[in-house]
Structures are given as C-alpha cells and as structure tokens.
Design a protein around this motif. Structure first.
Motif, PDB file in Angstrom:
ATOM      1  N   ARG A   1      62.661  70.921 106.237  1.00 43.00           N
ATOM      2  CA  ARG A   1      61.562  71.780 106.654  1.00 43.00           C
ATOM      3  C   ARG A   1      62.121  72.983 107.410  1.00 43.00           C
ATOM      4  NH1 ARG A   1      56.549  69.757 110.300  1.00 43.00           N
ATOM      5  NH2 ARG A   1      55.659  71.830 110.538  1.00 43.00           N
TER       6      ARG A   1
ATOM      7  N   THR B   1      53.720  85.706 116.895  1.00 46.48           N
ATOM      8  CA  THR B   1      53.159  86.338 115.708  1.00 46.48           C
ATOM      9  C   THR B   1      51.716  85.885 115.522  1.00 46.48           C
ATOM     10  OG1 THR B   1      55.331  86.278 114.711  1.00 46.48           O
ATOM     11  CG2 THR B   1      53.498  86.731 113.254  1.00 46.48           C
ATOM     12  N   GLY B   2      50.837  86.860 115.377  1.00 47.51           N
ATOM     13  CA  GLY B   2      49.441  86.524 115.140  1.00 47.51           C
ATOM     14  C   GLY B   2      48.633  86.259 116.394  1.00 47.51           C
TER      15      GLY B   2
ATOM     16  N   PHE C   1      46.903  77.184 118.918  1.00 45.12           N
ATOM     17  CA  PHE C   1      46.594  76.546 117.638  1.00 45.12           C
ATOM     18  C   PHE C   1      46.778  77.505 116.468  1.00 45.12           C
ATOM     19  CE2 PHE C   1      44.706  73.323 120.330  1.00 45.12           C
ATOM     20  CZ  PHE C   1      45.066  72.179 119.647  1.00 45.12           C
ATOM     21  N   LEU C   2      46.347  78.745 116.676  1.00 40.77           N
ATOM     22  CA  LEU C   2      46.488  79.737 115.611  1.00 40.77           C
ATOM     23  C   LEU C   2      47.965  80.005 115.320  1.00 40.77           C
ATOM     24  CD1 LEU C   2      45.326  81.873 113.699  1.00 40.77           C
ATOM     25  CD2 LEU C   2      45.252  83.454 115.620  1.00 40.77           C
TER      26      LEU C   2
ATOM     27  N   ALA D   1      49.717  77.173 113.588  1.00 43.34           N
ATOM     28  CA  ALA D   1      49.402  77.120 112.159  1.00 43.34           C
ATOM     29  C   ALA D   1      50.180  78.196 111.406  1.00 43.34           C
ATOM     30  CB  ALA D   1      47.905  77.297 111.936  1.00 43.34           C
ATOM     31  N   ILE D   2      50.289  79.372 112.006  1.00 44.73           N
ATOM     32  CA  ILE D   2      51.026  80.464 111.363  1.00 44.73           C
ATOM     33  C   ILE D   2      52.489  80.085 111.184  1.00 44.73           C
ATOM     34  CG2 ILE D   2      51.903  82.810 111.752  1.00 44.73           C
ATOM     35  CD1 ILE D   2      49.109  83.475 112.874  1.00 44.73           C
ATOM     36  N   LEU D   3      53.033  79.360 112.161  1.00 47.34           N
ATOM     37  CA  LEU D   3      54.425  78.938 112.070  1.00 47.34           C
ATOM     38  C   LEU D   3      54.604  77.738 111.146  1.00 47.34           C
ATOM     39  CD1 LEU D   3      55.537  79.331 115.780  1.00 47.34           C
ATOM     40  CD2 LEU D   3      56.104  80.797 113.861  1.00 47.34           C
ATOM     41  N   GLY D   4      53.494  77.274 110.577  1.00 44.41           N
ATOM     42  CA  GLY D   4      53.587  76.195 109.607  1.00 44.41           C
ATOM     43  C   GLY D   4      53.393  74.810 110.178  1.00 44.41           C
ATOM     44  N   MET D   5      52.893  74.728 111.411  1.00 48.86           N
ATOM     45  CA  MET D   5      52.646  73.411 111.985  1.00 48.86           C
ATOM     46  C   MET D   5      51.273  72.915 111.545  1.00 48.86           C
ATOM     47  SD  MET D   5      53.937  74.281 115.822  1.00 48.86           S
ATOM     48  CE  MET D   5      54.179  72.750 116.687  1.00 48.86           C
ATOM     49  N   ARG D   6      51.182  71.605 111.379  1.00 45.02           N
ATOM     50  CA  ARG D   6      49.883  71.024 111.090  1.00 45.02           C
ATOM     51  C   ARG D   6      49.093  70.964 112.383  1.00 45.02           C
ATOM     52  NH1 ARG D   6      49.034  68.104 106.771  1.00 45.02           N
ATOM     53  NH2 ARG D   6      46.947  68.663 107.410  1.00 45.02           N
ATOM     54  N   ARG D   7      47.771  70.976 112.239  1.00 46.05           N
ATOM     55  CA  ARG D   7      46.913  71.022 113.414  1.00 46.05           C
ATOM     56  C   ARG D   7      47.153  69.827 114.344  1.00 46.05           C
ATOM     57  NH1 ARG D   7      42.533  73.486 115.440  1.00 46.05           N
ATOM     58  NH2 ARG D   7      41.387  72.121 116.815  1.00 46.05           N
ATOM     59  N   HIS D   8      47.322  68.641 113.728  1.00 46.84           N
ATOM     60  CA  HIS D   8      47.512  67.457 114.583  1.00 46.84           C
ATOM     61  C   HIS D   8      48.846  67.504 115.315  1.00 46.84           C
ATOM     62  CE1 HIS D   8      50.271  65.503 111.736  1.00 46.84           C
ATOM     63  NE2 HIS D   8      49.487  66.010 110.803  1.00 46.84           N
TER      64      HIS D   8
ATOM     65  N   GLU E   1      43.310  78.838 122.114  1.00 44.60           N
ATOM     66  CA  GLU E   1      43.021  79.214 120.734  1.00 44.60           C
ATOM     67  C   GLU E   1      44.255  79.815 120.066  1.00 44.60           C
ATOM     68  OE1 GLU E   1      38.279  80.193 121.551  1.00 44.60           O
ATOM     69  OE2 GLU E   1      39.766  81.799 121.617  1.00 44.60           O
TER      70      GLU E   1
END
Lengths: 275, 411
Positions: free
Chosen positions: B97, B106-107, B119-120, B123-130, B116
């Motif tokens: 990975r 970023t973002g 979490f955003l 996700a942008i870095l490719g992590m899953r929410r959990h 917020e």
C-alpha cells in the motif's frame, strides 16, 4: 505479504475494470467529498438550508407568472406552480450535477497535483449534494401539492427511474466537460449557455404536448425530454412519455456515460501536467 | 534479489514535458490556431526531459533518501511514484500500500472544523473512514489541539494548522511511504517530533522514500541515497557517500568560495588572504574535529596597538565565537612586514549549520578601523554520524554543543 496490492506505473492506460475497482476502493473519499460539499454549501449563509427550497420556488414562481399568467401555456390541466415545480426539481438536479461536475477538476487543482486517487471520484462526488437538494425540493413539492388537495399514487415508481436517467445524462456530459475544461477553459463559458438553451428545449416551463406534431420526433431527440415528462407523470399524473422515447433516453444515457468516461480517461493521464 | 523482497522496482522511468510554446493550448481558439499552423503534430514544442532513464530497486523496509539540486528531477520522480503524473517512458512497480505525502493538509478546507478536515484529509490520503476513526484520538493528541478540534481551521494559527495537517499524514498506515520535504514546516519543537515520527516509521520495517534538502534529516533517516542531477540518477549508494557526492556537486556549481583573497591593488594595513581549515573537505567540517583559521596580514607601517579580531557568525548573523589577538605578545604589534596568523581550535564543537567569518583589523589606540570584512570563508558544520540525542535534529536548537559529565548526589 504476498497479497499486498501491486501498483503498476507505466505509459499505458489502466483497464476500465481496474478503474471501477479503484473507485470502489476509494468510496470513502467519495463520501467525504460529498459530505464536504453539503457542509460547505450553506455555511455562512443567512437562510442556510432554506435556500434549497427557496431557489426552485422562486424559479417556479417566475415561470408561473411568465408562462402561466401572462402567456397562459397549457399545463395538462394542472395548477401551473405545481406543473413547473415538478419539472424544475428534476431540471435543477440535472443542471447542478452537470455544472458542478464540469468544474470539479479545475476547482481542485491542489488535489489533482498533490495526491493520487481515481480522478473520476471528483465529478462523481458532486452527486450526493445535488441529490439532497433534489429530495428537499421534492419534499417542498409534496407539502404544496398535498395542501392543494393533490394526492400521489403508484405512479411514484417512475420517480426514481426519472432521477436515475437525469443523473446519468448529467454525469456523462459532466465527465467529458470536466476533462475538457482542464485543457480548454472555454468549457466554463460555453456550458452555462448550453444549459440555458437546453432548459427551453426541454419540457420544463411547458408541456411537450404543446410542441406541434410534426416537430415531436425532433423534440424527443433531446434525451432530457422523456425523463422530465416521466417525472411529471409520476408526480402529477400528466400524460406519460412514449415507451420508445424513454428507451431512447436510456440508450442515450448509457452511450453518453461511456463516451464521457472515455473522454475523461483519455485526458486523465495529463491532468496534473496541464491543470 | 527475489522480486517479492522488493518494494519498488523502476525500469527506465522517464518524463518529458513540452516546452517552447508553453505546455499546450489552453483555449479552443489557441488549439485551432495550432492545428492550422502545425497540421501534422503538436508543433514546435520541444520535449524537456525532467527525468530520464531512472532504474532502481528498493528492498522492502529500506529507507532511501532522494537528494539533488533544484530542477534535478526529484519532484518529478516523486510525482511518478505517487501516480500523480504518468511516465513518458519506462515503468515501475510498487508492491504494498502506497502512501504519498507531497504536501501535508491537501484538501484542508478553511470553513470546515478540525474534526471534519481530519476525516476529509484522511480520505484524500487514501485512508478508510474506519481507519481515521480508529486513530482519531491519537491524531488529535499528536497535534496537541484537543480544545480546538471543533473550531473551523480558518481560526487556527498557522502552527496549529500545520500540526494538525502533519498529524493526519503521520498516521497514514502505508507499507510504502513517499515523503517530500513536508518537514520544512512548523516550529522547531514540532519539526523534531515529526522527524522522530518519521524515524519510527522507517524503523518499523516500512519502506520510506524521503526527498529533502535537509541533509541532516536524510543522513539520520536513511541508509541509502539516490542523487539526481539534470534528470538522471547520478549516484546510488550509501547515504554517507551520497551526501559527499552531492556536496561535491554543489561545490562544483559555486566555485571554491571558501577562501578570501584581497582585491588587487589593495594598500595600507590590510588582510591579504584568509581561509578556514575544515576537517572533512574544503568548507565542510565535522562537529568536534580540529579546526583552524589561517590569515596573512600586511602591515606596511607600524601600528602601536594593532588588534586582529575574528568572529564566527551563524546563519542569522549572530557572532558565535570571538578570537581576539592583541596586546604586547603578537609580532605584528609596532612592526612592519607580512605576518601569518593561525588560530587553532582543537575540538571545534559548533552545531550543524552554515557559518561565515568576519574579520576586524583595528588600532585600539587611535580607534582606526583598517579592515572590516564580513561573510568570508563560508563553511558548513555537519553532525552526521554523531548520535547524541541531546542535540539531535534542529540547527537552531543551540549553537554550540560541548562534551560534559555530570554528577547527581543526594544533598
């Protein structure tokens, strides 16, 4: 660690299947971007979420005045306000998905140049916010309709189909517009005019029955016509669009999504260099 | 090497950009003009190879530094490996990975709260929410901004903002980490924390690619280094050799500015030449080694209280050391001729950084200033290979580090 994912970097394109799998893998990003849009949209506005309802009501009100009161356009026997609002709900959904998808890349250059993710996520992620707007508008429509003694029946099953069709048409065009806008900023200026034209070429302010019979075939070449009439049929019971017109729209939507995605993927590889 | 022991394998990677008439037509009209003028292709735009023929293999768990001068192709290589842009030639395979940090935050959106944005950004870095949810407390704790986590980040100080941004990135759970100069931000304290975290990551068996100008960080975090020069890999080997190679490259470009020579025709009492004697190479000194300053002084007329003084100044022009030579002892007092002055420091313990020499030649009796020269003989002090946790990482942490012993006894 033999099951570790292998990332291959090369000059060729990834297969469509691989792209789909990747989009699925990044579904949380889709959700996060969608949530961001929703949160930001009405933050720091005075009326807040009420704008979602006020905007289409104002538009429908203006239509009602111009077309209903002054021009007296036939409405298949419905009160003009409801007649216009039903189609406007669908129209606004279409135009907001298309407009925001088209700028989704050029408005996020820092994402495109700094981090990798399947780029199709960006135009896709405008859908949740537009969908929430649509649902709120439909709720407002229901309240107004019920207050005027209008009831709903089983024809409501047509509603999701109409929305799905409109969404697919908007995304197909949106994919292509988003990618082309990276290369040619002209898209930003052309698109609003095109959308404005499409509004008058579609059964929103008037009924498609008002179009002379000899123009009907040409009129239904616009793939938006059938789903908008379907929407109005399911909400108000106005005449349903012909099945072949609906099938034509379905076909157009599929083709448009495929072409849009192909255009997008064709330009995608150079986004970071050109944005 | 068996291929499953490899984390990264690159073969002939190259990237060319169009130059000449800009990257490409950006409006339709320009494109149409293009087509009319150059109907058989993209026209006169020349290809510029930002990176060319890069081949290398990186084993699982290896920490590799990538250094090079500006425009040498570092960021292009990074962007290729991060899949932000695609290669013109060649290919690469990354097994595991991949987490890439070209920039932190970023973002981040100013209107969203810290929570917020975590979490955003995750996700942008490719992590899953959990995954983000699981590490949320750790992230906030690392950033040290618990109290402001539900405040929009536009109200954050830039320090808080960077801390939160880095905290998310630092908790990215990737097997291969590709990191660009993200450490060049934040206050000293936090930089130290970040470097510590990076070291932890590299130590935990993950593969790290680290692009940086902070040579000290490269030397601490990596064992192998690629030096890029003009789009090609000019060196691939151990980090200590790589840094030496890179310094030689830099010196080539700048010419030897480590010595001073008086301009021709200079008369009166003046400094003829001066140089620093450093321990590693011309202009590069290792902390704790013997150090010397050599000067030649021309004194055509006798001066009753001639004073020769030398300051060593750091990058913020602070005088770190003064060497005063005056009084009855020195031979140049009340005499004429040329004199050699040599100052020896047996164990010069300057902290890493860049230094320059300032020279004063004065007469303490008449308060005449014969010479005041600044920014002479620039040299650099390195602490590479010296492991001392009490003065690790940051050049501004202190200017001088001396050996010491201590005793603690119950009173």
């Amino acid at each position: 660690m033999s099951d570790a994912p292998v990332v291959r970097i090369g000059a060729g394109s990834a297969s469509p299947l691989h792209t789909l799998r990747e989009i699925w893998h990044y579904r949380d990003l889709f959700q996060a971007l969608g949530t961001r849009d929703l949160r930001l949209r009405y933050r720091q506005t005075f009326l807040g979420i009420a704008w979602v309802v006020v905007q289409p009501l104002l538009a429908a009100g203006i239509f009602a005045f111009v077309f209903g009161t002054i021009a007296r356009v036939p409405t298949d026997g419905q009160p003009y306000m409801l007649f216009a609002l039903a189609a406007l709900a669908g129209w606004n959904f279409f135009s907001s998905v298309l407009t925001r998808a088209s700028t989704s890349l050029i408005q996020n250059p820092q994402l495109v140049t700094r981090v990798y993710f399947p780029r199709l996520i960006l135009p896709l992620a405008v859908v949740p916010a537009a969908l929430v707007d649509l649902l709120i508008t439909l709720a407002a429509f229901a309240v107004i309709a019920l207050a005027q003694g209008h009831g709903f029946d089983a024809r409501l099953v047509g509603l999701p189909a109409a929305i799905l069709l409109l969404g697919a048409l908007a995304l197909g065009a949106g994919f292509a517009a988003a990618a082309l806008a990276v290369r040619y900023r002209d898209v930003q200026y052309v698109l609003p005019v095109a959308i404005q034209l499409a509004l008058y070429a579609s059964p929103v302010a008037y009924s498609s029955a008002a179009v002379p019979a000899r123009w009907q075939a040409l009129y239904y070449a616009n793939p938006l016509a059938a789903p908008l009439e379907l929407l109005r049929w399911s909400l108000l019971g106005t005449p349903a669009p012909a099945v072949q017109d609906l099938l034509y729209s379905v076909g157009a939507a599929v083709v448009l999504v495929l072409i849009g995605a192909a255009v997008f993927r064709g330009i995608e590889r150079s986004f970071a260099d050109e944005i | 090497m068996r291929s499953d022991a490899l984390a990264i394998q690159a073969e002939g990677l190259g990237k060319s950009y169009r130059i000449g008439r800009g990257p490409r037509a950006t409006t339709l009209a320009e494109r149409l003009v293009d087509v009319v003028r150059h109907p058989f292709g993209h026209g006169a735009g020349e290809g510029f190879w930002a990176l060319r023929d890069a081949s290398f293999e990186i084993a699982r768990g290896q920490a590799v530094g990538i250094i090079g001068r500006n425009g040498a192709g570092k960021s292009t290589l990074l962007k290729l490996l991060s899949r932000i842009t695609t290669p013109t030639t060649g290919w690469a395979e990354l097994r595991g990975r991949v987490g890439s940090l070209i920039e932190v935050g970023t973002g981040f959106h100013p209107e969203l709260t810290g929570r917020e944005n975590v979490f955003l950004n995750g996700a942008i870095l490719g992590m899953r929410r959990h995954e983000v949810a699981q590490r949320f407390d750790e992230i906030v704790d690392f950033a040290g901004i618990e109290r402001f986590i539900d405040t929009p980040v536009k109200r954050y100080s830039s320090g808080m903002y960077m801390r939160l941004a880095f905290a998310v990135a630092a908790h990215l759970d990737a097997e291969i980490l590709v990191v660009d100069e993200v450490l060049a931000v934040g206050d000293q304290e936090f930089q130290k924390k970040c470097l510590g975290k990076m070291g932890e990551v590299a130590g935990a068996g993950r593969t790290v690619l680290f692009v940086s100008h902070a040579l000290h960080a490269v030397s601490t975090l990596t064992t192998r280094t690629l030096v890029l020069e003009a789009g090609r890999i000019a060196f691939d080997g151990s980090t200590s050799d790589g840094l030496a190679f890179y310094r030689a490259l830099q010196a080539e470009g700048s010419g030897s500015a480590h010595a001073y020579r008086a301009p021709a025709g200079r008369s009166g009492v003046h400094l003829v030449d001066g140089r620093v004697v450093t321990s590693i190479s011309d202009g590069l000194h290792r902390h704790g080694d013997a150090f010397a300053l050599e000067f030649t002084l021309d004194v055509p007329e006798p001066v009753s209280q001639l004073c020769f003084s030398v300051h060593i100044q750091d990058e913020s022009d602070r005088a770190v050391n003064h060497f005063w030579i005056y009084g009855d002892g020195p031979a140049f007092r009340n005499a004429t001729g040329r004199f050699n002055v040599r100052i020896d420091v047996p164990k010069y313990r300057l902290v890493m950084g860049r230094y320059t020499v300032t020279v004063w030649v004065t007469d303490r009796a008449s308060h005449t200033i014969y010479e005041h020269l600044s920014n002479l003989c620039p040299f650099e002090v390195t602490m590479e290979g010296l492991a001392r946790p009490d003065y690790e990482w940051s050049p501004e942490y202190m200017v001088y580090a001396e050996d010491y012993t201590y005793g603690v006894t119950r009173a």
